[in-house]
Design a protein around this motif. Sequence first.
Motif, PDB file in Angstrom:
ATOM      1  N   UNK A   7       0.816  -1.213   0.000  1.00  0.00           N
ATOM      2  CA  UNK A   7       0.000   0.000   0.000  1.00  0.00           C
ATOM      3  C   UNK A   7       0.848   1.261   0.000  1.00  0.00           C
ATOM      4  N   UNK A   8       2.003   1.213   0.632  1.00  0.00           N
ATOM      5  CA  UNK A   8       2.817   2.412   0.750  1.00  0.00           C
ATOM      6  C   UNK A   8       3.811   2.586  -0.388  1.00  0.00           C
ATOM      7  N   UNK A   9       3.964   1.575  -1.226  1.00  0.00           N
ATOM      8  CA  UNK A   9       4.957   1.648  -2.293  1.00  0.00           C
ATOM      9  C   UNK A   9       4.724   2.823  -3.235  1.00  0.00           C
ATOM     10  N   UNK A  10       3.499   3.035  -3.608  1.00  0.00           N
ATOM     11  CA  UNK A  10       3.142   4.164  -4.469  1.00  0.00           C
ATOM     12  C   UNK A  10       1.827   4.705  -3.933  1.00  0.00           C
ATOM     13  N   UNK A  11       1.914   5.659  -3.038  1.00  0.00           N
ATOM     14  CA  UNK A  11       0.724   6.164  -2.376  1.00  0.00           C
ATOM     15  C   UNK A  11       0.238   7.441  -3.042  1.00  0.00           C
ATOM     16  N   UNK A  12      -0.404   7.271  -4.182  1.00  0.00           N
ATOM     17  CA  UNK A  12      -1.039   8.386  -4.885  1.00  0.00           C
ATOM     18  C   UNK A  12      -2.479   8.463  -4.395  1.00  0.00           C
ATOM     19  N   UNK A  13      -2.866   9.625  -3.896  1.00  0.00           N
ATOM     20  CA  UNK A  13      -4.227   9.797  -3.376  1.00  0.00           C
ATOM     21  C   UNK A  13      -5.238  10.109  -4.470  1.00  0.00           C
ATOM     22  N   UNK A  14      -4.757  10.348  -5.697  1.00  0.00           N
ATOM     23  CA  UNK A  14      -5.665  10.692  -6.787  1.00  0.00           C
ATOM     24  C   UNK A  14      -6.165  12.125  -6.710  1.00  0.00           C
ATOM     25  N   UNK A  15      -5.447  12.984  -6.012  1.00  0.00           N
ATOM     26  CA  UNK A  15      -5.889  14.370  -5.817  1.00  0.00           C
ATOM     27  C   UNK A  15      -5.875  15.199  -7.113  1.00  0.00           C
ATOM     28  N   UNK A  78       5.765  12.596  -4.486  1.00  0.00           N
ATOM     29  CA  UNK A  78       6.089  11.356  -5.197  1.00  0.00           C
ATOM     30  C   UNK A  78       7.105  11.617  -6.296  1.00  0.00           C
ATOM     31  N   UNK A  79       7.951  10.642  -6.520  1.00  0.00           N
ATOM     32  CA  UNK A  79       8.890  10.670  -7.646  1.00  0.00           C
ATOM     33  C   UNK A  79       8.110  10.166  -8.866  1.00  0.00           C
ATOM     34  N   UNK A  80       7.240  11.008  -9.378  1.00  0.00           N
ATOM     35  CA  UNK A  80       6.278  10.610 -10.405  1.00  0.00           C
ATOM     36  C   UNK A  80       6.976  10.075 -11.645  1.00  0.00           C
ATOM     37  N   UNK A  81       7.990  10.744 -12.114  1.00  0.00           N
ATOM     38  CA  UNK A  81       8.674  10.293 -13.331  1.00  0.00           C
ATOM     39  C   UNK A  81       9.239   8.884 -13.149  1.00  0.00           C
ATOM     40  N   UNK A  82       9.833   8.642 -12.021  1.00  0.00           N
ATOM     41  CA  UNK A  82      10.386   7.320 -11.727  1.00  0.00           C
ATOM     42  C   UNK A  82       9.287   6.264 -11.631  1.00  0.00           C
ATOM     43  N   UNK A  83       8.197   6.620 -10.958  1.00  0.00           N
ATOM     44  CA  UNK A  83       7.081   5.679 -10.815  1.00  0.00           C
ATOM     45  C   UNK A  83       6.419   5.382 -12.157  1.00  0.00           C
ATOM     46  N   UNK A  84       6.283   6.385 -13.004  1.00  0.00           N
ATOM     47  CA  UNK A  84       5.696   6.149 -14.327  1.00  0.00           C
ATOM     48  C   UNK A  84       6.527   5.155 -15.125  1.00  0.00           C
ATOM     49  N   UNK A  85       7.838   5.272 -15.058  1.00  0.00           N
ATOM     50  CA  UNK A  85       8.703   4.315 -15.758  1.00  0.00           C
ATOM     51  C   UNK A  85       8.499   2.897 -15.224  1.00  0.00           C
ATOM     52  N   UNK A  86       8.416   2.772 -13.918  1.00  0.00           N
ATOM     53  CA  UNK A  86       8.220   1.458 -13.295  1.00  0.00           C
ATOM     54  C   UNK A  86       6.878   0.876 -13.707  1.00  0.00           C
ATOM     55  N   UNK A  87       5.839   1.694 -13.649  1.00  0.00           N
ATOM     56  CA  UNK A  87       4.509   1.229 -14.028  1.00  0.00           C
ATOM     57  C   UNK A  87       4.502   0.768 -15.485  1.00  0.00           C
ATOM     58  N   UNK A  88       5.165   1.511 -16.347  1.00  0.00           N
ATOM     59  CA  UNK A  88       5.232   1.130 -17.745  1.00  0.00           C
ATOM     60  C   UNK A  88       5.929  -0.222 -17.915  1.00  0.00           C
TER      61      UNK A  88
END
Length: 93
Positions: A7-15, A78-88
């Motif tokens: 749950x805490x790995x990528x905690x985006x609240x969707x705000x 959040x390190x959004x750019x890094x997370x986007x790469x991982x998600x991809x």
Amino acid sequence: MEEIKKLSELYCTGCKYCQPCPVGTDIPCIFEMYTYYNVYGLKDHARNMMKNYLEKEGKTFADCKKCGICEKKCPQHLAIREHLEKVCEILCD
């Protein structure tokens, strides 16, 4: 404990404070797909959602210019750019 860590790995609240993205990437939507994959174990569903999103939007993750505007606006820092790469790597074929 391992379940809680997911749950805490990528905690985006969707705000949506990270929006709008200059190239139109719907970051909260993409992170929600990853939550389906990572937290709820809905791996096929998340991959299908990603495929449909990319086809509908006519986008690829290469469209990200890595400008960092989204990260400056994120209240979760959040390190959004890094997370986007991982998600991809995980959700894109």
